[in-house]
Design a protein around this motif. Sequence first.
Motif, PDB file in Angstrom:
ATOM      1  N   SER A 171      46.307  82.721  28.162  1.00 28.22           N
ATOM      2  CA  SER A 171      45.156  81.756  27.835  1.00 28.22           C
ATOM      3  C   SER A 171      45.458  80.148  28.370  1.00 28.22           C
ATOM      4  O   SER A 171      44.844  79.562  28.741  1.00 28.22           O
ATOM      5  CB  SER A 171      44.866  81.425  26.479  1.00 28.22           C
ATOM      6  OG  SER A 171      46.012  81.453  25.613  1.00 28.22           O
ATOM      7  N   THR A 172      47.014  80.098  28.331  1.00 30.04           N
ATOM      8  CA  THR A 172      47.405  78.890  28.913  1.00 30.04           C
ATOM      9  C   THR A 172      47.220  78.873  30.343  1.00 30.04           C
ATOM     10  O   THR A 172      46.573  77.738  30.763  1.00 30.04           O
ATOM     11  CB  THR A 172      48.843  78.613  28.601  1.00 30.04           C
ATOM     12  OG1 THR A 172      48.922  78.951  27.396  1.00 30.04           O
ATOM     13  CG2 THR A 172      49.319  77.444  29.059  1.00 30.04           C
ATOM     14  N   ALA A 173      47.287  79.610  31.203  1.00 26.23           N
ATOM     15  CA  ALA A 173      47.103  79.656  32.538  1.00 26.23           C
ATOM     16  C   ALA A 173      45.561  79.472  32.803  1.00 26.23           C
ATOM     17  O   ALA A 173      45.188  78.855  33.805  1.00 26.23           O
ATOM     18  CB  ALA A 173      47.537  81.013  33.177  1.00 26.23           C
ATOM     19  N   ALA A 174      44.701  80.054  32.027  1.00 26.35           N
ATOM     20  CA  ALA A 174      43.347  79.836  32.128  1.00 26.35           C
ATOM     21  C   ALA A 174      42.818  78.560  31.997  1.00 26.35           C
ATOM     22  O   ALA A 174      41.877  78.117  32.727  1.00 26.35           O
ATOM     23  CB  ALA A 174      42.586  80.906  31.111  1.00 26.35           C
ATOM     24  N   ARG A 175      43.463  77.921  31.064  1.00 23.18           N
ATOM     25  CA  ARG A 175      43.117  76.605  30.801  1.00 23.18           C
ATOM     26  C   ARG A 175      43.616  75.328  31.891  1.00 23.18           C
ATOM     27  O   ARG A 175      43.489  74.177  31.785  1.00 23.18           O
ATOM     28  CB  ARG A 175      43.431  76.250  29.448  1.00 23.18           C
ATOM     29  CG  ARG A 175      42.550  76.726  28.399  1.00 23.18           C
ATOM     30  CD  ARG A 175      42.840  76.138  26.949  1.00 23.18           C
ATOM     31  NE  ARG A 175      44.043  76.309  26.507  1.00 23.18           N
ATOM     32  CZ  ARG A 175      44.862  76.992  25.940  1.00 23.18           C
ATOM     33  NH1 ARG A 175      44.253  78.204  25.540  1.00 23.18           N
ATOM     34  NH2 ARG A 175      46.267  76.918  25.689  1.00 23.18           N
ATOM     35  N   SER A 176      44.850  75.857  32.450  1.00 23.23           N
ATOM     36  CA  SER A 176      45.561  74.974  33.598  1.00 23.23           C
ATOM     37  C   SER A 176      44.608  74.502  34.770  1.00 23.23           C
ATOM     38  O   SER A 176      44.020  75.252  35.097  1.00 23.23           O
ATOM     39  CB  SER A 176      46.753  75.471  33.796  1.00 23.23           C
ATOM     40  OG  SER A 176      46.606  76.562  34.828  1.00 23.23           O
ATOM     41  N   ARG A 177      44.867  73.201  34.890  1.00 20.66           N
ATOM     42  CA  ARG A 177      44.051  73.035  36.002  1.00 20.66           C
ATOM     43  C   ARG A 177      44.938  73.131  37.370  1.00 20.66           C
ATOM     44  O   ARG A 177      45.967  72.716  37.152  1.00 20.66           O
ATOM     45  CB  ARG A 177      43.843  71.081  36.113  1.00 20.66           C
ATOM     46  CG  ARG A 177      42.716  70.893  34.737  1.00 20.66           C
ATOM     47  CD  ARG A 177      42.529  69.432  34.935  1.00 20.66           C
ATOM     48  NE  ARG A 177      42.716  68.628  36.150  1.00 20.66           N
ATOM     49  CZ  ARG A 177      41.783  67.643  36.605  1.00 20.66           C
ATOM     50  NH1 ARG A 177      40.708  67.791  35.998  1.00 20.66           N
ATOM     51  NH2 ARG A 177      42.004  67.297  37.675  1.00 20.66           N
ATOM     52  N   PRO A 178      44.221  73.404  38.356  1.00 16.59           N
ATOM     53  CA  PRO A 178      44.881  73.662  39.327  1.00 16.59           C
ATOM     54  C   PRO A 178      45.596  72.525  40.096  1.00 16.59           C
ATOM     55  O   PRO A 178      44.889  71.427  40.060  1.00 16.59           O
ATOM     56  CB  PRO A 178      43.911  74.589  40.483  1.00 16.59           C
ATOM     57  CG  PRO A 178      42.661  74.223  39.993  1.00 16.59           C
ATOM     58  CD  PRO A 178      42.760  73.731  38.543  1.00 16.59           C
ATOM     59  N   HIS A 179      46.490  72.485  40.954  1.00 15.81           N
ATOM     60  CA  HIS A 179      47.164  71.374  41.696  1.00 15.81           C
ATOM     61  C   HIS A 179      46.278  71.431  42.869  1.00 15.81           C
ATOM     62  O   HIS A 179      45.924  72.302  43.627  1.00 15.81           O
ATOM     63  CB  HIS A 179      48.459  71.575  42.213  1.00 15.81           C
ATOM     64  CG  HIS A 179      49.445  71.892  41.010  1.00 15.81           C
ATOM     65  ND1 HIS A 179      49.855  70.608  40.315  1.00 15.81           N
ATOM     66  CD2 HIS A 179      50.120  72.744  40.410  1.00 15.81           C
ATOM     67  CE1 HIS A 179      50.745  71.090  39.052  1.00 15.81           C
ATOM     68  NE2 HIS A 179      51.072  72.430  39.378  1.00 15.81           N
ATOM     69  N   PRO A 180      46.008  70.385  43.410  1.00 17.94           N
ATOM     70  CA  PRO A 180      45.249  70.057  44.846  1.00 17.94           C
ATOM     71  C   PRO A 180      46.469  70.344  45.806  1.00 17.94           C
ATOM     72  O   PRO A 180      47.400  69.824  45.826  1.00 17.94           O
ATOM     73  CB  PRO A 180      44.853  68.720  44.751  1.00 17.94           C
ATOM     74  CG  PRO A 180      45.675  67.866  43.814  1.00 17.94           C
ATOM     75  CD  PRO A 180      46.018  68.900  42.859  1.00 17.94           C
ATOM     76  N   ALA A 181      45.690  71.039  46.835  1.00 18.90           N
ATOM     77  CA  ALA A 181      46.410  71.364  48.063  1.00 18.90           C
ATOM     78  C   ALA A 181      45.467  71.513  49.208  1.00 18.90           C
ATOM     79  O   ALA A 181      44.511  71.809  48.803  1.00 18.90           O
ATOM     80  CB  ALA A 181      47.450  72.729  47.863  1.00 18.90           C
ATOM     81  N   SER A 182      46.074  71.075  50.558  1.00 19.28           N
ATOM     82  CA  SER A 182      45.218  71.239  51.433  1.00 19.28           C
ATOM     83  C   SER A 182      46.000  71.790  52.914  1.00 19.28           C
ATOM     84  O   SER A 182      47.258  71.494  52.785  1.00 19.28           O
ATOM     85  CB  SER A 182      44.543  69.915  52.166  1.00 19.28           C
ATOM     86  OG  SER A 182      43.689  69.549  51.047  1.00 19.28           O
ATOM     87  N   SER A 183      45.406  72.449  53.606  1.00 19.96           N
ATOM     88  CA  SER A 183      45.858  72.930  55.039  1.00 19.96           C
ATOM     89  C   SER A 183      45.084  72.681  55.960  1.00 19.96           C
ATOM     90  O   SER A 183      43.783  72.438  55.843  1.00 19.96           O
ATOM     91  CB  SER A 183      46.247  74.346  54.904  1.00 19.96           C
ATOM     92  OG  SER A 183      45.099  75.367  54.828  1.00 19.96           O
ATOM     93  N   ALA A 184      45.445  72.783  57.165  1.00 21.12           N
ATOM     94  CA  ALA A 184      44.833  72.470  58.549  1.00 21.12           C
ATOM     95  C   ALA A 184      45.056  73.405  59.353  1.00 21.12           C
ATOM     96  O   ALA A 184      46.068  73.859  59.839  1.00 21.12           O
ATOM     97  CB  ALA A 184      45.041  71.147  59.100  1.00 21.12           C
ATOM     98  N   ILE A 185      43.806  73.952  60.254  1.00 28.14           N
ATOM     99  CA  ILE A 185      43.799  74.881  61.271  1.00 28.14           C
ATOM    100  C   ILE A 185      43.498  74.030  62.612  1.00 28.14           C
ATOM    101  O   ILE A 185      42.584  73.378  62.659  1.00 28.14           O
ATOM    102  CB  ILE A 185      42.626  75.992  61.138  1.00 28.14           C
ATOM    103  CG1 ILE A 185      42.683  76.625  59.609  1.00 28.14           C
ATOM    104  CG2 ILE A 185      42.456  76.978  61.973  1.00 28.14           C
ATOM    105  CD1 ILE A 185      41.605  77.460  59.235  1.00 28.14           C
TER     106      ILE A 185
END
Length: 155
Positions: free
Chosen positions: A12-26
């Motif tokens: 349940s802790t993981a379910a509530r955690s906000r994801p870290h923003p990340a980006s990639s480029a093609i």
Amino acid sequence: MTSHLSEQPTSSTAARSRPHPASSAILERDGRYLLIRRRNPPSADMFAFPGGRGEPGETPAETAVREFHEETGIQAFDPQLFATYDLEHRDDEGRTVSRFFLSVFKVTADAATQAIAADDAADAGWFTVDEIRALPVPSSVLECAERLAAEREAG
């Protein structure tokens, strides 16, 4: 079209955690895609599009362009959102250890500029979709490359 991949969290802790923003480029040149071999977790020794974590106050597009330059030495331009993913990385026991919301952008760059592996990149190279299928890559990388190749063939 935007893709979403999501795995169910193990707690349940993981379910509530906000994801870290990340980006990639093609970046694509003549049917080949620029990939770097990651030096650090969470995808150490895997090939991926250049990218990384967002910094405070940075837009996803700014993150993609900055990380692309840091890892390849190439200044990218005109980031266009291509796909998004909600990615969880798990330890050997299945526990979520990190979670990222990944924004993937298509970019352009000066065709004469050569890629040089730097920062988190151990190596850099240009690969066709068939070659990418044989490399250790995250599923999101293969999905994006296959989609782009299909769009390229369709004209």
